[in-house]
Design a protein around this motif. Sequence first.
Motif, mmCIF file in Angstrom:
data_model
loop_
_atom_site.group_PDB
_atom_site.id
_atom_site.type_symbol
_atom_site.label_atom_id
_atom_site.label_comp_id
_atom_site.label_asym_id
_atom_site.label_seq_id
_atom_site.Cartn_x
_atom_site.Cartn_y
_atom_site.Cartn_z
ATOM 1 N N ALA A 35 -15.365 4.161 -31.842
ATOM 2 C CA ALA A 35 -13.983 4.604 -31.989
ATOM 3 C C ALA A 35 -13.077 3.393 -32.135
ATOM 4 C CB ALA A 35 -13.567 5.434 -30.780
ATOM 5 N N ALA A 36 -11.981 3.577 -32.851
ATOM 6 C CA ALA A 36 -11.036 2.478 -33.025
ATOM 7 C C ALA A 36 -10.516 2.003 -31.680
ATOM 8 C CB ALA A 36 -9.881 2.930 -33.916
ATOM 9 N N SER A 37 -10.332 2.942 -30.743
ATOM 10 C CA SER A 37 -9.881 2.633 -29.388
ATOM 11 C C SER A 37 -9.988 3.920 -28.581
ATOM 12 C CB SER A 37 -8.435 2.128 -29.392
ATOM 13 O OG SER A 37 -7.559 3.183 -29.740
ATOM 14 N N PRO A 38 -9.932 3.838 -27.241
ATOM 15 C CA PRO A 38 -9.938 5.082 -26.444
ATOM 16 C C PRO A 38 -8.791 6.009 -26.786
ATOM 17 C CG PRO A 38 -10.385 3.168 -25.058
ATOM 18 C CD PRO A 38 -9.987 2.642 -26.405
ATOM 19 N N GLU A 39 -7.706 5.455 -27.300
ATOM 20 C CA GLU A 39 -6.567 6.284 -27.666
ATOM 21 C C GLU A 39 -6.854 7.160 -28.881
ATOM 22 O OE1 GLU A 39 -6.268 2.956 -26.997
ATOM 23 O OE2 GLU A 39 -5.542 3.387 -24.959
ATOM 24 N N ALA A 40 -7.910 6.819 -29.646
ATOM 25 C CA ALA A 40 -8.213 7.564 -30.869
ATOM 26 C C ALA A 40 -8.559 9.018 -30.580
ATOM 27 C CB ALA A 40 -9.363 6.893 -31.629
ATOM 28 N N TRP A 41 -9.130 9.282 -29.416
ATOM 29 C CA TRP A 41 -9.466 10.655 -29.059
ATOM 30 C C TRP A 41 -8.714 11.115 -27.809
ATOM 31 C CZ3 TRP A 41 -11.776 10.631 -24.264
ATOM 32 C CH2 TRP A 41 -12.404 9.447 -23.864
ATOM 33 N N GLY A 42 -7.666 10.413 -27.454
ATOM 34 C CA GLY A 42 -6.853 10.803 -26.308
ATOM 35 C C GLY A 42 -6.065 12.076 -26.579
ATOM 36 N N THR A 44 -3.213 13.145 -27.102
ATOM 37 C CA THR A 44 -1.838 13.005 -27.583
ATOM 38 C C THR A 44 -1.506 14.157 -28.517
ATOM 39 O OG1 THR A 44 -2.450 11.692 -29.523
ATOM 40 C CG2 THR A 44 -2.084 10.492 -27.459
ATOM 41 N N SER A 45 -0.230 14.433 -28.662
ATOM 42 C CA SER A 45 0.176 15.525 -29.543
ATOM 43 C C SER A 45 -0.237 15.261 -30.986
ATOM 44 C CB SER A 45 1.695 15.740 -29.451
ATOM 45 O OG SER A 45 2.391 14.544 -29.786
ATOM 46 N N ALA A 46 -0.199 13.986 -31.395
ATOM 47 C CA ALA A 46 -0.590 13.646 -32.771
ATOM 48 C C ALA A 46 -2.082 13.884 -32.987
ATOM 49 C CB ALA A 46 -0.234 12.196 -33.074
ATOM 50 N N ASN A 47 -2.904 13.439 -32.033
ATOM 51 C CA ASN A 47 -4.353 13.650 -32.158
ATOM 52 C C ASN A 47 -4.693 15.128 -32.172
ATOM 53 O OD1 ASN A 47 -4.958 10.925 -32.267
ATOM 54 N ND2 ASN A 47 -5.487 10.756 -30.098
ATOM 55 N N ILE A 48 -4.061 15.895 -31.293
ATOM 56 C CA ILE A 48 -4.363 17.323 -31.188
ATOM 57 C C ILE A 48 -3.927 18.060 -32.452
ATOM 58 C CG2 ILE A 48 -3.771 19.435 -29.940
ATOM 59 C CD1 ILE A 48 -3.688 17.684 -27.378
ATOM 60 N N TRP A 101 -19.083 16.322 -22.569
ATOM 61 C CA TRP A 101 -19.369 15.458 -23.712
ATOM 62 C C TRP A 101 -18.345 14.331 -23.795
ATOM 63 C CZ3 TRP A 101 -21.867 17.288 -28.767
ATOM 64 C CH2 TRP A 101 -22.878 18.215 -28.511
ATOM 65 N N SER A 102 -18.789 13.232 -24.375
ATOM 66 C CA SER A 102 -17.893 12.137 -24.706
ATOM 67 C C SER A 102 -17.576 12.184 -26.199
ATOM 68 C CB SER A 102 -18.531 10.793 -24.357
ATOM 69 O OG SER A 102 -19.633 10.533 -25.223
ATOM 70 N N ALA A 103 -16.598 11.390 -26.606
ATOM 71 C CA ALA A 103 -16.287 11.307 -28.033
ATOM 72 C C ALA A 103 -17.485 10.774 -28.813
ATOM 73 C CB ALA A 103 -15.069 10.422 -28.258
ATOM 74 N N SER A 138 -13.507 12.567 -36.648
ATOM 75 C CA SER A 138 -14.342 13.096 -35.575
ATOM 76 C C SER A 138 -13.617 13.010 -34.237
ATOM 77 C CB SER A 138 -15.667 12.315 -35.518
ATOM 78 O OG SER A 138 -16.429 12.676 -34.376
ATOM 79 N N ASP A 139 -12.979 11.887 -33.983
ATOM 80 C CA ASP A 139 -12.272 11.712 -32.715
ATOM 81 C C ASP A 139 -11.087 12.661 -32.594
ATOM 82 O OD1 ASP A 139 -14.025 9.755 -31.866
ATOM 83 O OD2 ASP A 139 -12.766 8.083 -32.516
ATOM 84 N N ALA A 140 -10.371 12.877 -33.693
ATOM 85 C CA ALA A 140 -9.242 13.812 -33.655
ATOM 86 C C ALA A 140 -9.734 15.241 -33.409
ATOM 87 C CB ALA A 140 -8.462 13.740 -34.967
ATOM 88 N N LEU A 141 -10.824 15.628 -34.030
ATOM 89 C CA LEU A 141 -11.417 16.937 -33.776
ATOM 90 C C LEU A 141 -11.803 17.089 -32.312
ATOM 91 C CD1 LEU A 141 -13.724 17.541 -36.876
ATOM 92 C CD2 LEU A 141 -12.099 19.205 -35.942
ATOM 93 N N PHE A 142 -12.389 16.039 -31.760
ATOM 94 C CA PHE A 142 -12.814 16.078 -30.361
ATOM 95 C C PHE A 142 -11.600 16.225 -29.448
ATOM 96 C CE2 PHE A 142 -14.075 13.810 -26.405
ATOM 97 C CZ PHE A 142 -15.091 14.679 -26.014
#
Length: 425
Positions: A35-42, A44-48, A101-103, A138-142
């Motif tokens: 992952a680019a960073s842990p924030e990539a699948w955090g 956040t409203s943008a990720n969700i 599960w993890s990212a 993938s991270d955004a889906l997760f």
Amino acid sequence: MSRRARLLAGAVLGALAALAIAVALAWPREQFVPAASPEAWGPTSANIARGAYLARAGDCMACHSARGGAPYAGGRAMETPFGTLFTPNITPDRATGIGKWSADDFWNALHNGKSRDGRLLYPAFPYTSYTKVSRADSDALFAWLRSLPPRPAQNRAHALRFPYDSQFALAGWRLLYFKPGVFEEDAKRGAQWNRGAYLVEGLGHCSACHSTRNRFGASDDGLGGGLIPTIGWYAPSLTSDGEAGLGKWKEEHIVQLLRTGVAPGASVTGPMAEVVAQSLQHMNEADVRAMAVYLKSLPGGSSPAREPAPRAPEQVLEEGSRLYRQHCAACHGERGEGLGPYPALAGNRALSLAEPVNAIRVVLNGGFAPATAGNPRPYGMPPFSHVLDDAQVATLVTYLRASWGNAAAPVSSAQVNRYRAVPLD
């Protein structure tokens, strides 16, 4: 040990060593992209929001939600030629879903086709396409899946016949037919074309239906069309202008068809209607247009040469004409020209396919375009299974396939009977 025995043993060992080397070289090695960073699948409203959009684009709900069940809690039965598979719970329930599960685990499932516990996944989960999905997507889906309400729903064991229920057999299948690899852009093409290719070949997994499958269920990875196993629909070729190829279409009409389910001279029905209703209509226009650009660019040309279709006996065509005038002409016109919103049957590619199943099923079960934001009250065709028997349906479809410029082979009552009792989905 005799010299002959030693030579035989040496030959066997040599063959086994050669086989081991070949397997080692050919085995689809797992790939890992961090992952680019842990924030990539955090959370956040943008990720969700991005993950929710991608889930729509991939039509995840269609498989991971049983009829009448909780969304994404799995349990939908998927019939295959090898037995029945049951889709898993992908809500964040810790006991029965993906709550533990993890990212990285999720990426491994999409990209490498392996579950968190190391089990190989069956390719009814289309990781052969999803392997092209980027790590960022993938991270955004997760992140979005983790935001769903946990739904406790125990996963059901698959009911597959031997040897298809074996992880060893599945490993052999993967050795032959699967190689993980992210989508690689074509530097000779523009950004829009590459975006369309990424969506069609990856997240959209269009080849899951629109490709030919061999006796082991492996797709040829093309979009050349094929009969969808067990559900009884033919997904036409997207590379042949004689079937559903879009090379000669206007780009605007492709976009219209994908987003609304209808376009001048065409409408979607059957499984594709579900795809439009649940997935494509919710995508933004830029992405749908990118898909249109890619689909329009696929090699079209003429269909493979076929033997001239035998013509049905005149008495069959006369009876078919009578049935057409009685049941169809009021909407489709005396000469199959189509009236108002009802499509023309003259020169209709759906009627000229070598495989007549779609025409048979529309006559039996009706033809219904999806209700979409762009076409909220679609016109539909009523079913005739309760009005016409197998022989009459065969006669009518034979007439349609042999009239107004159509020149396809006759249909038998046995072919109709084969699909009369097949479930709609």
